[in-house]
Design an enzyme around this catalytic site. Sequence first.
Site, PDB file in Angstrom:
ATOM      1  N   CYS A 386      -3.009 -39.237  20.313  1.00 22.50           N
ATOM      2  CA  CYS A 386      -3.613 -39.385  21.647  1.00 22.50           C
ATOM      3  C   CYS A 386      -2.852 -40.444  22.450  1.00 22.50           C
ATOM      4  O   CYS A 386      -1.750 -40.174  22.899  1.00 22.50           O
ATOM      5  CB  CYS A 386      -5.105 -39.670  21.520  1.00 22.50           C
ATOM      6  SG  CYS A 386      -6.020 -39.168  22.982  1.00 22.50           S
ATOM      7  N   HIS A 512      -7.203 -35.549  18.099  1.00 20.10           N
ATOM      8  CA  HIS A 512      -7.454 -36.515  17.015  1.00 20.10           C
ATOM      9  C   HIS A 512      -7.585 -35.786  15.672  1.00 20.10           C
ATOM     10  O   HIS A 512      -8.697 -35.416  15.282  1.00 20.10           O
ATOM     11  CB  HIS A 512      -8.740 -37.292  17.303  1.00 20.10           C
ATOM     12  CG  HIS A 512      -8.597 -38.234  18.436  1.00 20.10           C
ATOM     13  ND1 HIS A 512      -8.220 -39.542  18.272  1.00 20.10           N
ATOM     14  CD2 HIS A 512      -8.751 -38.050  19.770  1.00 20.10           C
ATOM     15  CE1 HIS A 512      -8.158 -40.133  19.450  1.00 20.10           C
ATOM     16  NE2 HIS A 512      -8.469 -39.247  20.377  1.00 20.10           N
ATOM     17  N   GLU A 514      -7.600 -36.878  12.791  1.00 20.16           N
ATOM     18  CA  GLU A 514      -8.353 -37.628  11.777  1.00 20.16           C
ATOM     19  C   GLU A 514      -9.799 -37.151  11.648  1.00 20.16           C
ATOM     20  O   GLU A 514     -10.410 -37.302  10.595  1.00 20.16           O
ATOM     21  CB  GLU A 514      -8.302 -39.134  12.068  1.00 20.16           C
ATOM     22  CG  GLU A 514      -9.047 -39.636  13.306  1.00 20.16           C
ATOM     23  CD  GLU A 514      -8.244 -39.539  14.599  1.00 20.16           C
ATOM     24  OE1 GLU A 514      -7.254 -38.769  14.627  1.00 20.16           O
ATOM     25  OE2 GLU A 514      -8.610 -40.207  15.590  1.00 20.16           O
TER      26      GLU A 514
HETATM   27  N1  GLN Z   1      -6.533 -43.592  27.134  1.00 20.25           N
HETATM   28  C1  GLN Z   1      -5.905 -42.324  26.889  1.00 20.25           C
HETATM   29  C2  GLN Z   1      -6.569 -41.212  27.647  1.00 20.25           C
HETATM   30  O1  GLN Z   1      -7.695 -41.351  28.089  1.00 20.25           O
HETATM   31  C3  GLN Z   1      -5.890 -42.012  25.419  1.00 20.25           C
HETATM   32  C4  GLN Z   1      -7.241 -41.726  24.867  1.00 20.25           C
HETATM   33  C5  GLN Z   1      -7.278 -41.756  23.363  1.00 20.25           C
HETATM   34  O2  GLN Z   1      -6.346 -42.247  22.736  1.00 20.25           O
HETATM   35  N2  GLN Z   1      -8.355 -41.298  22.777  1.00 20.25           N
HETATM   36  O3  GLN Z   1      -6.017 -40.166  27.792  1.00 20.25           O
END
Ligand code: GLN
Length: 541
Positions: A386, A512, A514
């Site tokens: 992300c 994600h 994970e």
């Molecule tokens: N801050 C970034 C976004 O909103 C990454 C978000 C995250 O890593 N969950 O896209």
Amino acid sequence: MKYIFISGGVLSGLGKGITASSIGLLLKESGLKVTAIKVDPYLNCDAGTMNPYEHGEVFVLHDGGEVDLDLGNYERFLDTYLSSDHNITTGKIYRSVIEKERRGDYLGKTVQIIPHVVNEIKETIKRVSAGSGAQVCMVELGGTVGDIESMPFLEAARQLQMDEGMENVMFVHTTLVPIMGVVGEQKTKPTQHSVKELRSIGIQPDLIVGRCEEPLDVSTKSKISLFCNVPVTGVFSAHDVGTVYSVPKLLHNQGITDRVRERLGIRKGPTRMKNWDDFVERLGSCRETVRIALVGKYTGLKDSYISHYKAFEHSSAELGASIDVVWIDAPEEGKEWSSDLDGMKDQLSSCDGVLVPGGFGARGTEGKIEAIRFARESDIPFLGICLGFQLAVVEFARNVMGLKGANSTEFDPDTGYPVVDILPEQLRVTQKGATMRLGAQKALVSEGTLAFDLYGKTEISERHRHRYEINPAWIERIREKGWVFSAVSEDGIKMEVGELPRNRFHIGCQFHPEFLSHPRRPAPLFYGLVQAALEHRRNGG
Ligand code: GLN
């Protein structure tokens, strides 16, 4: 439906969630369909707006629910997918009661904690458990017995036993048994007090699980039994064991599965733990060790990255290598910047892999970018998740494409090179709670890429939580310089996975992975990182 309530006494952090997940797993492996609900007595509607540094990781479900990290334990132990209804908070309950009041559903009545709030809690528990099609529902009561905010939930649990019948609702209470003094005496007084508290609100625990550094002595068990009005066969020792994955066996060997079944009138049968035992066995018999750096912002509280840690464990068991996670707090720009950077690089050069996880806000991003640069230039296997993915693209834009000051508009709205930008649908969003791009979304994987090698299929579904993305306007230029976007959203617009083939393993994902990693089914991207790190180590770095 059978309900098993799990409460906690004395203090928090006793592993109520692990106890509940373990009992759930034992029942599941003896052929029952089991689900779980986590009750959090705080006023937030969900965990989405809570700081991971205070509360631990925000876990994300398929339906986009942003929930307590215990739901992650349930999904991993019970090998199931839950929906956001399975996390009940005071905020959600009150919101629903107040909405009903405004609609006039209470027909002029004075709306009160008892009966209205408590009824709402009971109805929610019944509705959610019935909706899951399970036979047994584990209900973990967050907080500690005696907390003011937990009261309505305990009252609801007490009433539910009356409503549903004694044989359908049972209580498991987890407490602390400290060891004091030079002779190492196991003290039962805290347990006695917390059970007294529970009984004063009308709940008699059926089973007591005592957390202790050492196995509970026979005399300790008898004392707890006598003072807490629980047969001695209902007192269990949850002493320190090497890994939480051994807790189910620990409790099973003391007879907890049979006790629960007897109490709930469920016929006895064999408990088949082979799959689970294999996993625990593999995890415990790793012959190699590999060091992987996790460069984050909340590394002071390991719970902030709990699912990453679990995903490493799942990969570890499959690859026969234990993982030494090196927690690195991303350096901050400021007075110590250059010495902090040197310190970080020293640490990174002793590692065989680097993970930069998700995150929000500017703090630490420059440090993370430097960590990614170091991994790329030294060809150390790297996985960006992300924000980690977005920063990998920023790093590449700055240091390979020569775009000085390239950034995400999250951190520099005026950058001349906005290689990461807000998702168009996020532009109109003003509220913070539950408004990100959330939950399971499909992505299409291109054959002949690292992503395809790892997933082994062209269509995947992974969980998301973000507002920004790789800027579609920049994709062609980034591609020309060497990145391959190996998975894209179904509409082809959002970049879901990107990789840099000139490195051995340099990959990032917008989702994600994970959250979907399970024992015996590790997340492919984590598996890939650990495998690449092992090769890196075997080749002498
Ligand atoms: N801050 C970034 C976004 O909103 C990454 C978000 C995250 O890593 N969950 O896209």
